[in-house]
Design a protein around this motif. Sequence first.
Motif, PDB file in Angstrom:
ATOM      1  N   ASP A 173       0.831  -1.203   0.000  1.00  0.00           N
ATOM      2  CA  ASP A 173       0.000   0.000   0.000  1.00  0.00           C
ATOM      3  C   ASP A 173       0.869   1.258   0.000  1.00  0.00           C
ATOM      4  O   ASP A 173       0.554   2.244  -0.680  1.00  0.00           O
ATOM      5  N   ALA A 174       1.965   1.226   0.777  1.00  0.00           N
ATOM      6  CA  ALA A 174       2.861   2.385   0.839  1.00  0.00           C
ATOM      7  C   ALA A 174       3.532   2.618  -0.512  1.00  0.00           C
ATOM      8  O   ALA A 174       3.673   3.762  -0.963  1.00  0.00           O
ATOM      9  N   ARG A 175       3.924   1.534  -1.169  1.00  0.00           N
ATOM     10  CA  ARG A 175       4.560   1.655  -2.489  1.00  0.00           C
ATOM     11  C   ARG A 175       3.575   2.227  -3.505  1.00  0.00           C
ATOM     12  O   ARG A 175       3.925   3.108  -4.294  1.00  0.00           O
ATOM     13  N   ALA A 176       2.339   1.720  -3.484  1.00  0.00           N
ATOM     14  CA  ALA A 176       1.323   2.222  -4.413  1.00  0.00           C
ATOM     15  C   ALA A 176       1.052   3.705  -4.160  1.00  0.00           C
ATOM     16  O   ALA A 176       0.855   4.477  -5.111  1.00  0.00           O
ATOM     17  N   PHE A 177       1.070   4.117  -2.893  1.00  0.00           N
ATOM     18  CA  PHE A 177       0.839   5.526  -2.549  1.00  0.00           C
ATOM     19  C   PHE A 177       1.957   6.405  -3.105  1.00  0.00           C
ATOM     20  O   PHE A 177       1.700   7.485  -3.650  1.00  0.00           O
ATOM     21  N   LEU A 178       3.194   5.963  -2.980  1.00  0.00           N
ATOM     22  CA  LEU A 178       4.335   6.738  -3.476  1.00  0.00           C
ATOM     23  C   LEU A 178       4.307   6.909  -4.991  1.00  0.00           C
ATOM     24  O   LEU A 178       4.885   7.859  -5.520  1.00  0.00           O
TER      25      LEU A 178
END
Length: 256
Positions: A173-178
Amino acid sequence: MSQSVRASARVHRGAAKELPAAMFTLTHRVGEKPEPGDVTKFVDCLRKWALRKFKVRRLRYVWVAELQEDRAAKGDAGAVHYHVAVWLPAELKRIGRAKADKLRHRYARITDACSLPKPDAKGWWKKGSTERAWVRKSVNAYLAKYLSKGAYGAMPKGLRIHGAGGFEAVQRDARAFLCLPMWLKKQVGPADRCTRLPAGVWVYPDGRREPGGGWVSRLTGECFRSPWRLISFGRMVRIVRVQQCEVKAVTPSFEP
């Protein structure tokens, strides 16, 4: 591609602060044809080795492909090689440092890297030669020079040019947000798990549909419309910020 690779490396670095990163370079020999699953097979072998030797159950990695333009210009089918960054146990690096300290000469750095497995010698890469080294700066700094070279249009058709793995659910989720556009990141968070909307979902009061899509939050169902538009003036193309109008998004519902 650049944004995805940098985001992957950033998330892995934050999740594995105590783990050193190593860089493996996989080169095809002359005439050897690259195949889509080449890097996957190598990572699979490395994962099994790390599990067997160090009980590592999650192997974090990110990789990019590089086109060797001089070989490609000569029609060489094996003109692609891969740079794979992997986060490995700190114990492995301590072994290498101990070997280097015993010699203390100009080859000490080479001896340090010898604690890493050599993929071609172990049979993990049978298509050519390999190199390995510990990352002494950041992974992004190592990969940046390959990301800036370009020339990916000449890559063999169907071949992936980057990839990453070893994420936990929160890290995905953090990677997709970035990787989201900057304007959208100011309005949502990683928990929103935003996904793209298809074109034509925005309907004006007069019934017209906007050709562009947008984003929707899987957490709240809220839709977001980009403030930027692509405007064409003959042969010239400009990206401009436009004033938002009252439009309604007709979208399917998403589970939180």
